[in-house]
Each structure stands twice: as structure tokens, then as C-alpha cells.
Enzyme design. Structure first.
Site, PDB file in Angstrom:
ATOM      1  N   THR A 210       1.085  -1.413  -0.003  1.00  0.00           N
ATOM      2  CA  THR A 210       0.255  -0.100   0.362  1.00  0.00           C
ATOM      3  C   THR A 210       0.872   1.236  -0.033  1.00  0.00           C
ATOM      4  O   THR A 210       2.543   1.045   0.271  1.00  0.00           O
ATOM      5  CB  THR A 210      -0.996   0.176   0.682  1.00  0.00           C
ATOM      6  OG1 THR A 210      -1.958  -1.291   1.841  1.00  0.00           O
ATOM      7  CG2 THR A 210      -1.629   0.983   1.625  1.00  0.00           C
TER       8      THR A 210
ATOM      9  N   ARG B 213     -11.830  -9.152  -4.066  1.00  0.00           N
ATOM     10  CA  ARG B 213     -11.480  -9.172  -2.655  1.00  0.00           C
ATOM     11  C   ARG B 213     -11.509  -7.717  -2.528  1.00  0.00           C
ATOM     12  O   ARG B 213     -10.423  -6.667  -3.060  1.00  0.00           O
ATOM     13  CB  ARG B 213     -10.086  -9.197  -2.122  1.00  0.00           C
ATOM     14  CG  ARG B 213      -9.384  -9.084  -0.521  1.00  0.00           C
ATOM     15  CD  ARG B 213      -8.215  -9.510  -0.258  1.00  0.00           C
ATOM     16  NE  ARG B 213      -7.758  -9.399   0.392  1.00  0.00           N
ATOM     17  CZ  ARG B 213      -6.752  -8.179   0.744  1.00  0.00           C
ATOM     18  NH1 ARG B 213      -7.135  -7.019   0.354  1.00  0.00           N
ATOM     19  NH2 ARG B 213      -6.121  -7.299   2.284  1.00  0.00           N
TER      20      ARG B 213
ATOM     21  N   THR C  49      -1.374   0.514   6.534  1.00  0.00           N
ATOM     22  CA  THR C  49      -0.669  -0.619   5.355  1.00  0.00           C
ATOM     23  C   THR C  49      -0.206  -1.719   6.483  1.00  0.00           C
ATOM     24  O   THR C  49      -0.023  -2.048   7.047  1.00  0.00           O
ATOM     25  CB  THR C  49       1.171  -0.113   5.208  1.00  0.00           C
ATOM     26  OG1 THR C  49       1.305  -0.790   3.781  1.00  0.00           O
ATOM     27  CG2 THR C  49       1.617   0.340   6.131  1.00  0.00           C
ATOM     28  N   GLY C  50      -0.562  -2.860   5.608  1.00  0.00           N
ATOM     29  CA  GLY C  50      -0.537  -4.384   5.617  1.00  0.00           C
ATOM     30  C   GLY C  50      -1.327  -4.988   5.959  1.00  0.00           C
ATOM     31  O   GLY C  50      -1.758  -4.728   4.447  1.00  0.00           O
ATOM     32  N   VAL C  51      -2.018  -6.106   6.493  1.00  0.00           N
ATOM     33  CA  VAL C  51      -2.956  -7.392   6.004  1.00  0.00           C
ATOM     34  C   VAL C  51      -3.964  -6.888   6.528  1.00  0.00           C
ATOM     35  O   VAL C  51      -4.226  -6.087   7.852  1.00  0.00           O
ATOM     36  CB  VAL C  51      -3.102  -8.175   6.579  1.00  0.00           C
ATOM     37  CG1 VAL C  51      -3.661  -9.242   6.719  1.00  0.00           C
ATOM     38  CG2 VAL C  51      -1.238  -9.581   6.890  1.00  0.00           C
ATOM     39  N   GLY C  52      -4.820  -6.060   4.970  1.00  0.00           N
ATOM     40  CA  GLY C  52      -6.148  -5.504   4.972  1.00  0.00           C
ATOM     41  C   GLY C  52      -7.010  -5.831   6.267  1.00  0.00           C
ATOM     42  O   GLY C  52      -7.838  -5.293   7.003  1.00  0.00           O
TER      43      GLY C  52
HETATM   44  N1  GLY Z   1      -3.264  -3.398   2.873  1.00  0.00           N
HETATM   45  C1  GLY Z   1      -3.793  -3.580   1.616  1.00  0.00           C
HETATM   46  C2  GLY Z   1      -3.952  -4.978   1.521  1.00  0.00           C
HETATM   47  O1  GLY Z   1      -4.262  -5.910   2.745  1.00  0.00           O
HETATM   48  O2  GLY Z   1      -4.087  -5.521  -0.095  1.00  0.00           O
END
Ligand code: GLY
Length: 281
Positions: free
Chosen positions: A155, A183, A204-207
Site C-alpha cells: 500500500t 477482495r 498498511t499491512g494485512v487488510g
Molecule cells: N493493506 C492492503 C491490503 O491488504 O490489500
């Protein structure tokens, strides 16, 4: 008020190689100089975060705009959002195909009554607005897709406070790569990008985890309620750490205080203030 601009190029699972780091530092410096000088000349925080994210999207080094990752059906779909803290106004686009700068679309949507558009609707609006279209595909991302390499996230984002003390946040992503088609990540939501009168945050990171902790909006809401930015960050990170969440944030508060912190091994960030520029190590 002395303006402040903070940008990020994503949180990562590993440190950058020396060569990649050198490329990234050059790019961040160019982007900061351009966007911060506009802010210092009196441009609004909202324009400055849009300007910074357009440049981040245009640089194929980052997973947003040009250089975005590819979803499992072979298509690139982009998502972005922007929030004006003073007006408490949020707009975004979700999984839009072919638009060169999704953050420009999000910015244009701030003036509309329907402010978050997805897929075909977002694309149609971009056409009506005369926004440029371009392929986001790069040889690197095509090779990653063919090798079935995804990575957890990626991101870009920017937060700023301007001379008049107005705060704004902008965030844009190419997603995780190889995800189920359509997604929805955190980036076009208030969990990934938020600003109010007290604070502005880009995540930023795991959405999925950023959404589960409502990270950006939670930090800004705590600051609005009277917590310091550091305390608000540590409260949100405390819970996230217990869940082994993998994300990072950048943020700025109404006094120009900054955070750039991550639960992942690395976070690409850079800041500009009247005292000069600072970069991640
Ligand atoms: N933060 C971006 C994603 O999870 O795709």
C-alpha cells in the site's frame, strides 16, 4: 501552524535489499520535496496528500497504481481513499480497473453525494470525469504472478497538516496479489484511512486485520477523545499485537506530532517538516 507531511510505501515481511532501499529512498525524497514544497507554499493538506499519493502511484516501485499486484483471475484492481479531517468527509474507490490514479478518482468523489464507488461504477465515473486510464502492469508483477508469489500486502499513503491546521489522509493499494477476485482491502475503508479534526492516519499491512482493529479510525477517535497520538497508537497496537496482527501506520496530529510504527519487520516511510526530511532505516 508549521506544515507536516508523512508518506509511506508499505509495510513488509522483510527488510529491503541495499539496492532496493537506495531506489526507494531516491523516490521518497523526490515525492516529499514535491508535495512538501506545495504544502509550504500554502496548498491544503488535502491537496498535498493527493499529490503525494499520485506520485507514489506513478512509481512502479510501490504496490499501488503502476506496479500493482495481480488478483488470482489475472486482473489488476485498484482501491484508494482520501479523507478531509476538517470537513470529516471520506471518499474512495474499490476494485477499479484501468484508472491510472485511483486517488484522483477518490479525490473527485469527495464532491459527490455517492462517495464510495466500486468496480464498473467507479470506472464509469472515472470516464465521465475524464480521468486518465493506463495499464498498471509491470514485468516484475507479471513474473511474480506467474511464479504464484503474492506477499501479504502492499500500500502507499500520506498524511498531512497544513498551515491552517487542517488534517488529511490518503491511501492507495494494488491489494495483496493472487487474492480472490474483487477482495476488498482496508485501504478504501475508514479502517485503513481516516482523518478528523485531531488526527490523520494511513495504514498498511494485512487488510483484514487492519479492518478487524479499525486501525486508522480507532487511533483518530482516541486522539479526538483526548489521548495523545502515542497513547492512541499503543492502545490499538496492544490488542493487535496479541492477535499477531501484521500492519503498520503513519499519523500526524493537530500539533504536528507524528507516528510511524509497525508490527511487521519493516515499514517504508519518510517525513518532511520545516526542520527537514527524515527517512526509514
Ligand atoms: N493493506 C492492503 C491490503 O491488504 O490489500
Amino acid at each position: 501552524m508549521k506544515p507536516v507531511l508523512l508518506i509511506h510505501g508499505g509495510a513488509g515481511a522483510r527488510k529491503l535489499t541495499r539496492e532496493k532501499r537506495a531506489d526507494v529512498l531516491r523516490s521518497l525524497e523526490f515525492i516529499l520535496r514535491d508535495a512538501y514544497s506545495a504544502l509550504a507554499r500554502g496548498e491544503s493538506a488535502l491537496s498535498a496528500v493527493k499529490r503525494a499519493v499520485v506520485l507514489l502511484e506513478d512509481d512502479p516501485l510501490y504496490n499501488a497504481g503502476k506496479g500493482s499486484k495481480i488478483q488470482s483471475d489475472g486482473k489488476i484492481r485498484l482501491s484508494a481513499s482520501i479523507m478531509d479531517g476538517k470537513r470529516r468527509r471520506f471518499a474512495g474507490c474499490v476494485n477499479v480497473e484501468g484508472v491510472k490514479n485511483p486517488i484522483r478518482l477518490a479525490h473527485a468523489l469527495l464532491g459527490k453525494s455517492d462517495r464510495v464507488l466500486s468496480g464498473e461504477g467507479a470506472k464509469r465515473m472515472a470516464r465521465e470525469l475524464g480521468l486518465p486510464f493506463a495499464s498498471a502492469l509491470t514485468p516484475h508483477q507479471l513474473a511474480q504472478f506467474r511464479a504464484k508469489k503474492s506477499g501479504k500486502s502492499g500500500t502507499v499513503g500520506a498524511v498531512a497538516i497544513d498551515r491552517d491546521g487542517r488534517l488529511a489522509a490518503a491511501t492507495s493499494t494494488g491489494g495483496r496479489g493472487l487474492e480472490y477476485p474483487f477482495r476488498v482491502s482496508d485501504s478504501p475503508t475508514a479502517a485503513g484511512n481516516f482523518a478528523n479534526g485531531a488526527c490523520a492516519v494511513s495504514a498498511t499491512g494485512v487488510g483484514e486485520q487492519i479492518v478487524e482493529f479499525a486501525a486508522a479510525s480507532a487511533i483518530c477517535t482516541l486522539v479526538e477523545a483526548g489521548f495523545t497520538l502515542e497513547k492512541a497508537l499503543s492502545k490499538v497496537f496492544q490488542g493487535a499485537r496479541k492477535a499477531d496482527a501484521q500492519f503498520g501506520v503513519i499519523g500526524v496530529d493537530r500539533r504536528g506530532g507524528m507516528i510511524h510504527s509497525t508490527l511487521t519487520p519493516s515499514l517504508i516511510w519518510a517525513s518532511a517538516t520545516h526542520n527537514g526530511l527524515n527517512f526509514f532505516r
